[in-house]
Design a protein around this motif. Structure first.
Motif, PDB file in Angstrom:
ATOM      1  N   THR A  59       0.841  -1.191   0.000  1.00 12.22           N
ATOM      2  CA  THR A  59       0.000   0.000   0.000  1.00 12.22           C
ATOM      3  C   THR A  59       0.877   1.242   0.000  1.00 12.22           C
ATOM      4  OG1 THR A  59      -0.126  -0.055   2.425  1.00 12.22           O
ATOM      5  CG2 THR A  59      -1.922  -1.103   1.202  1.00 12.22           C
ATOM      6  N   SER A  60       0.361   2.301  -0.617  1.00  8.22           N
ATOM      7  CA  SER A  60       1.132   3.535  -0.725  1.00  8.22           C
ATOM      8  C   SER A  60       0.203   4.702  -1.023  1.00  8.22           C
ATOM      9  CB  SER A  60       2.181   3.402  -1.837  1.00  8.22           C
ATOM     10  OG  SER A  60       2.869   4.617  -2.048  1.00  8.22           O
ATOM     11  N   SER A  61       0.669   5.897  -0.723  1.00  5.05           N
ATOM     12  CA  SER A  61      -0.096   7.094  -1.085  1.00  5.05           C
ATOM     13  C   SER A  61       0.143   7.469  -2.542  1.00  5.05           C
ATOM     14  CB  SER A  61       0.303   8.263  -0.177  1.00  5.05           C
ATOM     15  OG  SER A  61       1.688   8.534  -0.312  1.00  5.05           O
ATOM     16  N   GLN A  62       1.137   6.816  -3.164  1.00  4.43           N
ATOM     17  CA  GLN A  62       1.423   7.028  -4.582  1.00  4.43           C
ATOM     18  C   GLN A  62       0.783   5.895  -5.398  1.00  4.43           C
ATOM     19  OE1 GLN A  62       3.096   9.744  -5.663  1.00  4.43           O
ATOM     20  NE2 GLN A  62       3.315  10.433  -3.536  1.00  4.43           N
ATOM     21  N   PRO A  63       0.210   6.191  -6.554  1.00  5.90           N
ATOM     22  CA  PRO A  63      -0.469   5.154  -7.349  1.00  5.90           C
ATOM     23  C   PRO A  63       0.498   4.118  -7.927  1.00  5.90           C
ATOM     24  CG  PRO A  63      -0.345   7.206  -8.582  1.00  5.90           C
ATOM     25  CD  PRO A  63       0.131   7.521  -7.196  1.00  5.90           C
ATOM     26  N   SER A 389       4.052   0.411   2.395  1.00  3.72           N
ATOM     27  CA  SER A 389       3.870  -0.571   3.457  1.00  3.72           C
ATOM     28  C   SER A 389       3.432  -1.881   2.823  1.00  3.72           C
ATOM     29  CB  SER A 389       2.817  -0.089   4.459  1.00  3.72           C
ATOM     30  OG  SER A 389       2.626  -1.048   5.481  1.00  3.72           O
ATOM     31  N   ALA A 390       3.727  -2.992   3.477  1.00  3.93           N
ATOM     32  CA  ALA A 390       3.352  -4.294   2.921  1.00  3.93           C
ATOM     33  C   ALA A 390       2.926  -5.239   4.029  1.00  3.93           C
ATOM     34  CB  ALA A 390       4.513  -4.897   2.141  1.00  3.93           C
ATOM     35  N   VAL A 391       1.804  -5.898   3.809  1.00  3.40           N
ATOM     36  CA  VAL A 391       1.367  -6.989   4.684  1.00  3.40           C
ATOM     37  C   VAL A 391       1.770  -8.284   3.997  1.00  3.40           C
ATOM     38  CG1 VAL A 391      -0.583  -8.104   5.825  1.00  3.40           C
ATOM     39  CG2 VAL A 391      -0.569  -5.620   5.525  1.00  3.40           C
ATOM     40  N   LEU A 392       2.484  -9.150   4.718  1.00  3.36           N
ATOM     41  CA  LEU A 392       3.018 -10.381   4.141  1.00  3.36           C
ATOM     42  C   LEU A 392       2.308 -11.586   4.755  1.00  3.36           C
ATOM     43  CD1 LEU A 392       6.822  -9.479   4.471  1.00  3.36           C
ATOM     44  CD2 LEU A 392       5.207  -8.736   2.719  1.00  3.36           C
ATOM     45  N   TYR A 393       1.775 -12.439   3.903  1.00  2.00           N
ATOM     46  CA  TYR A 393       1.068 -13.636   4.354  1.00  2.00           C
ATOM     47  C   TYR A 393       1.987 -14.843   4.173  1.00  2.00           C
ATOM     48  CZ  TYR A 393      -3.054 -10.634   4.153  1.00  2.00           C
ATOM     49  OH  TYR A 393      -3.946  -9.611   4.350  1.00  2.00           O
ATOM     50  N   THR A 394       2.348 -15.470   5.284  1.00  3.58           N
ATOM     51  CA  THR A 394       3.342 -16.541   5.276  1.00  3.58           C
ATOM     52  C   THR A 394       2.695 -17.919   5.207  1.00  3.58           C
ATOM     53  OG1 THR A 394       4.851 -15.183   6.598  1.00  3.58           O
ATOM     54  CG2 THR A 394       5.281 -17.544   6.553  1.00  3.58           C
ATOM     55  N   HIS A 395       3.296 -18.803   4.419  1.00  2.00           N
ATOM     56  CA  HIS A 395       2.933 -20.225   4.472  1.00  2.00           C
ATOM     57  C   HIS A 395       3.566 -20.766   5.751  1.00  2.00           C
ATOM     58  CE1 HIS A 395       1.981 -24.254   3.359  1.00  2.00           C
ATOM     59  NE2 HIS A 395       3.209 -24.605   3.035  1.00  2.00           N
ATOM     60  N   GLU A 396       2.768 -20.936   6.788  1.00  2.00           N
ATOM     61  CA  GLU A 396       3.261 -21.143   8.149  1.00  2.00           C
ATOM     62  C   GLU A 396       4.288 -22.265   8.319  1.00  2.00           C
ATOM     63  OE1 GLU A 396       3.051 -19.124  10.549  1.00  2.00           O
ATOM     64  OE2 GLU A 396       1.727 -17.783   9.454  1.00  2.00           O
ATOM     65  N   PRO A 397       4.141 -23.420   7.654  1.00  2.00           N
ATOM     66  CA  PRO A 397       5.151 -24.471   7.849  1.00  2.00           C
ATOM     67  C   PRO A 397       6.564 -24.051   7.443  1.00  2.00           C
ATOM     68  CG  PRO A 397       3.168 -25.393   6.866  1.00  2.00           C
ATOM     69  CD  PRO A 397       3.005 -23.898   6.839  1.00  2.00           C
ATOM     70  N   ILE A 442       8.633 -12.290   8.734  1.00  2.00           N
ATOM     71  CA  ILE A 442       8.175 -10.903   8.642  1.00  2.00           C
ATOM     72  C   ILE A 442       6.703 -10.874   8.243  1.00  2.00           C
ATOM     73  CG2 ILE A 442       8.488  -8.698   7.465  1.00  2.00           C
ATOM     74  CD1 ILE A 442      11.410  -9.392   7.094  1.00  2.00           C
ATOM     75  N   ARG A 443       5.898 -10.188   9.026  1.00  2.00           N
ATOM     76  CA  ARG A 443       4.459 -10.078   8.763  1.00  2.00           C
ATOM     77  C   ARG A 443       4.090  -8.707   8.201  1.00  2.00           C
ATOM     78  NH1 ARG A 443       2.856 -15.444   9.650  1.00  2.00           N
ATOM     79  NH2 ARG A 443       4.300 -16.263  11.210  1.00  2.00           N
ATOM     80  N   LEU A 444       4.782  -7.688   8.662  1.00  2.00           N
ATOM     81  CA  LEU A 444       4.507  -6.323   8.213  1.00  2.00           C
ATOM     82  C   LEU A 444       5.831  -5.641   7.898  1.00  2.00           C
ATOM     83  CD1 LEU A 444       2.465  -3.988   7.786  1.00  2.00           C
ATOM     84  CD2 LEU A 444       2.840  -3.363  10.173  1.00  2.00           C
ATOM     85  N   LEU A 445       5.936  -5.109   6.699  1.00  2.00           N
ATOM     86  CA  LEU A 445       7.148  -4.420   6.256  1.00  2.00           C
ATOM     87  C   LEU A 445       6.764  -3.006   5.849  1.00  2.00           C
ATOM     88  CD1 LEU A 445      10.202  -4.738   5.544  1.00  2.00           C
ATOM     89  CD2 LEU A 445       9.465  -5.373   3.239  1.00  2.00           C
ATOM     90  N   GLU A 446       7.498  -2.031   6.341  1.00  2.00           N
ATOM     91  CA  GLU A 446       7.163  -0.642   6.048  1.00  2.00           C
ATOM     92  C   GLU A 446       8.418   0.144   5.707  1.00  2.00           C
ATOM     93  OE1 GLU A 446       4.379   2.936   7.917  1.00  2.00           O
ATOM     94  OE2 GLU A 446       4.889   1.171   9.117  1.00  2.00           O
ATOM     95  N   MET A 447       8.307   1.009   4.714  1.00  2.00           N
ATOM     96  CA  MET A 447       9.409   1.888   4.353  1.00  2.00           C
ATOM     97  C   MET A 447       8.953   3.335   4.463  1.00  2.00           C
ATOM     98  SD  MET A 447      11.718   2.240   0.867  1.00  2.00           S
ATOM     99  CE  MET A 447      13.094   1.273   1.481  1.00  2.00           C
ATOM    100  N   ARG A 448       9.746   4.121   5.172  1.00  2.00           N
ATOM    101  CA  ARG A 448       9.510   5.558   5.282  1.00  2.00           C
ATOM    102  C   ARG A 448      10.843   6.269   5.093  1.00  2.00           C
ATOM    103  NH1 ARG A 448       5.642   6.698  10.522  1.00  2.00           N
ATOM    104  NH2 ARG A 448       3.932   5.292   9.978  1.00  2.00           N
ATOM    105  N   ASP A 449      10.839   7.253   4.232  1.00  2.00           N
ATOM    106  CA  ASP A 449      12.071   8.006   3.956  1.00  2.00           C
ATOM    107  C   ASP A 449      13.224   7.059   3.626  1.00  2.00           C
ATOM    108  OD1 ASP A 449      10.758  10.430   4.445  1.00  2.00           O
ATOM    109  OD2 ASP A 449      11.146  10.265   6.603  1.00  2.00           O
TER     110      ASP A 449
END
Length: 456
Positions: A59-63, A389-397, A442-449
Motif C-alpha cells: 500500500t502507498s499514497s502514490q499510485p 507498506s506491505a502486509v506479508l502472508y506466510t505459508h506457516e510451515p 516478517i508479517r509487516l514491512l514498512e518503508m519511510r524516507d
C-alpha cells in the motif's frame, strides 16, 4: 503470462480487513502504524526471510499505475531479462514511473518463477493442507500405477537437475513441497554457511528415524538449543539423574511388582512401549516448528537420494494420491515450467479525519520466494519514492526456515562465488546474511524516507 492488472474501487476493509479493524492510519502516508514494542528500528535493509509467502499486499499514497496493463513488448522484455539474468539498477526515485519502460519490464521479470510438475487444473502450492482444494479435480493417475511411475521418474530427473545446479552455484536455492513437509535446499554461501544446507519442516519421529537409518546426519536446532541451556543451568542435577537412570535397568524398575507378588496379574510393558516412553519428548514435538531438521554438506546429497526413493513422499490415498512433490525454483531447471505470480492494483478509500482519502495498493499472489520479495521492494523503493507498506502472508510451515545455521563466512567471498546464480547482487547480499528471525517471519514491512522497519 502475467494476468492483466485491473484497477478496482473498493473499501479498505474488503482489501485488508486485518488492518482496517482497529489499526490506526498515519496522516502522512495513510499506512498502517507499526506497533513500537514489536517493530524493528529503521534500517536500510530488512533481514532475509526464507519463508514462502502466499500473498503480498503493498500500500502507498502514490499510485501503482506503472504496474498496470503491461504491453506485449514489455512482457517479452521481462521474460528475456529473466532468462538472461539481467540486473537492472534504478535511481533512488523515478520521476514518472508510469512512463518508465525499464521499471515495467523489471516488474514483469520479478514475478517469474519455475515449477515442476505443471498441471494447470491443479493448485500445486501449497501442498500441506491442500486436500480440500484439490478434491474433486481430475487426477487420472491416482489409480494408474504405471503413470505414477512415469510422473515420479520425470520428477526425479528434475529434482536431480536442481541439486546439480545448486551444487554448481548456478541455482541459489529451491523448495521441495510435499503433502506432509517442505524442504529448503540452499547453495553453499547462503544463510552464512560455507556448505550446502537443507532445512526440513515439519518432521515426525518416523521421518527422522528413516533418515537416521539411511545414515543421514542431521540435527534439530531448537532441541539442541534447549538441551544446551538445560546442561548449562542444571549440569549437576542432570548428571545425577543420568547416573540414577544408568544404574536402574528396565527389568529392575519393575522388581517391586515381584516383591508384592502381583507380577503375573499386571501386564509388563514390552520393549516397544518402553522405547516410546523414553522418546515421549521427541514424539510430542512432531509436526511442530521445533521439529525442524537441518542437514549440511554431503549429507544433503544423501537426503536427495533418500527423498527420491522414499515411498511415503507421495500420498498413497486421498486427493493428492500419486502426485509428486512440487519443486519451486527462482531459476530454470530440467523439466520446469515458467510461471508468473498474479498481480493486480486496487484503488480504495480510507477514512482519515472525517473524510475519505485515496489509498493505492498492489496485490501479489502465488508462491512468493525470498528473492522475489526483495526484488519487489527494490522496485517499489524507487517507484513509490521510498514510502510504502506491505502486509506479508506466510505459508506457516516454512516460517521456521529462518532458523540460524550457526556458521558464518566472509560475505565478500560468498557473494563472489554466487554471482552467476541468477539473482540481483543486492538480493544476493541479503540472502548471504545469517538468518536472524528464528521461528518467526516478517508479517509487516514498512518503508519511510527510504528506511525499513518490520514486524515479525
Amino acid at each position: 503470462f502475467l494476468d492483466p492488472l485491473q484497477e478496482n474501487k473498493s473499501t479498505w476493509k474488503e482489501v485488508c480487513p486485518e488492518i482496517a479493524d482497529g489499526t490506526p492510519l498515519t496522516n502522512e502516508l495513510h499506512l498502517p502504524v507499526s506497533i513500537p514494542d514489536v517493530t524493528s528500528s529503521p534500517s536500510t535493509e530488512f533481514p532475509a526471510d526464507w519463508s514462502i509467502k502466499t500473498r503480498l499486499l503493498f500500500t502507498s499514497s502514490q499510485p501503482f499505475t506503472w504496474a498496470e496493463h503491461l504491453k506485449a513488448q514489455e512482457e517479452a522484455q521481462g521474460f528475456s531479462q529473466h532468462c538472461r539474468a539481467t540486473s537492472i539498477n534504478f535511481p533512488q526515485s523515478i520521476q514518472d514511473p508510469k512512463l518508465s519502460t525499464e521499471l515495467r519490464c523489471a516488474f514483469q521479470q520479478s514475478l517469474i518463477y519455475w515449477l515442476h510438475p505443471s498441471l494447470p487444473w491443479l493448485q500445486l502450492f501449497p501442498r500441506i493442507g491442500a486436500d480440500r482444494k484439490i478434491a474433486g479435480k481430475t487426477s487420472f493417475w491416482s489409480h494408474d500405477e504405471a503413470l505414477q511411475q512415469v510422473l515420479m521418474s520425470e520428477w526425479s530427473v528434475s529434482f536431480t537437475s536442481l541439486y546439480n545446479l545448486l551444487k554448481a552455484r548456478l541455482c541459489p536455492y529451491f523448495y521441495v513441497c510435499t503433502y506432509q513437509f517442505t524442504v529448503l535446499f540452499r547453495a553453499a554461501g547462503l544463510a552464512g554457511s560455507d556448505v550446502i544446507t537443507a532445512v526440513i519442516s515439519p518432521t515426525t519421529r518416523g521421518l527422522r528415524e528413516a533418515m537416521r537409518n539411511e545414515g543421514i546426519e542431521f540435527y534439530l536446532p531448537f532441541v539442541e538449543e534447549t538441551r544446551s541451556k538445560k546442561q548449562k543451568n542444571c549440569k549437576t542435577n542432570v548428571d545425577t539423574e543420568d547416573n540414577r537412570e544408568q544404574g536402574v535397568s528396565d527389568d529392575e524398575s519393575f522388581s517391586w511388582l515381584e516383591e508384592m507378588g502381583v507380577q503375573d496379574k499386571i501386564k509388563k510393558p514390552d520393549a516397544i512401549s518402553i522405547k516410546l516412553r523414553k522418546e515421549k519428548n521427541e514424539v510430542q514435538m512432531d509436526h511442530k516448528p521445533e521439529s525442524v531438521a537441518l542437514v549440511k554438506g554431503t549429507n544433503t546429497f544423501m537426503l536427495l537420494n533418500f527423498l527420491i526413493n522414499c515411498k511415503s513422499l507421495v500420498a498413497a490415498a486421498g486427493p493428492q494420491a500419486g502426485l509428486p512433490p512440487t519443486l519451486l525454483s527462482p531459476v530454470a531447471f530440467r523439466g520446469a515450467t515458467m510461471q508468473t505470480l498474479k498481480a493486480r492494483s486496487i484503488n480504495v478509500k480510507t477514512p482519515v479525519h472525517l473524510r475519505c482519502n485515496d489509498i493505492f495498493s498492489l496485490e501479489i499472489t502465488g508462491p512468493v520466494m525470498p528473492h522475489c520479495l526483495h526484488t519487489l521492494t527494490m522496485l517499489l523503493k524507487s517507484a513509490q519514492r521510498g514510502a510504502f507498506s506491505a502486509v506479508l502472508y506466510t505459508h506457516e510451515p516454512t516460517a521456521v526456515f529462518n532458523t540460524t545455521t550457526e556458521r558464518t563466512l566472509n560475505k565478500e567471498t560468498m557473494c563472489k562465488d554466487l554471482t552467476k546464480c541468477g539473482l540481483h547482487l543486492k538480493t544476493l547480499d541479503q540472502l548471504t546474511q545469517l538468518p536472524t528471525l528464528g521461528k518467526s517471519s516478517i508479517r509487516l514491512l514498512e518503508m519511510r524516507d527510504y528506511a525499513y522497519s518490520w514486524k515479525s
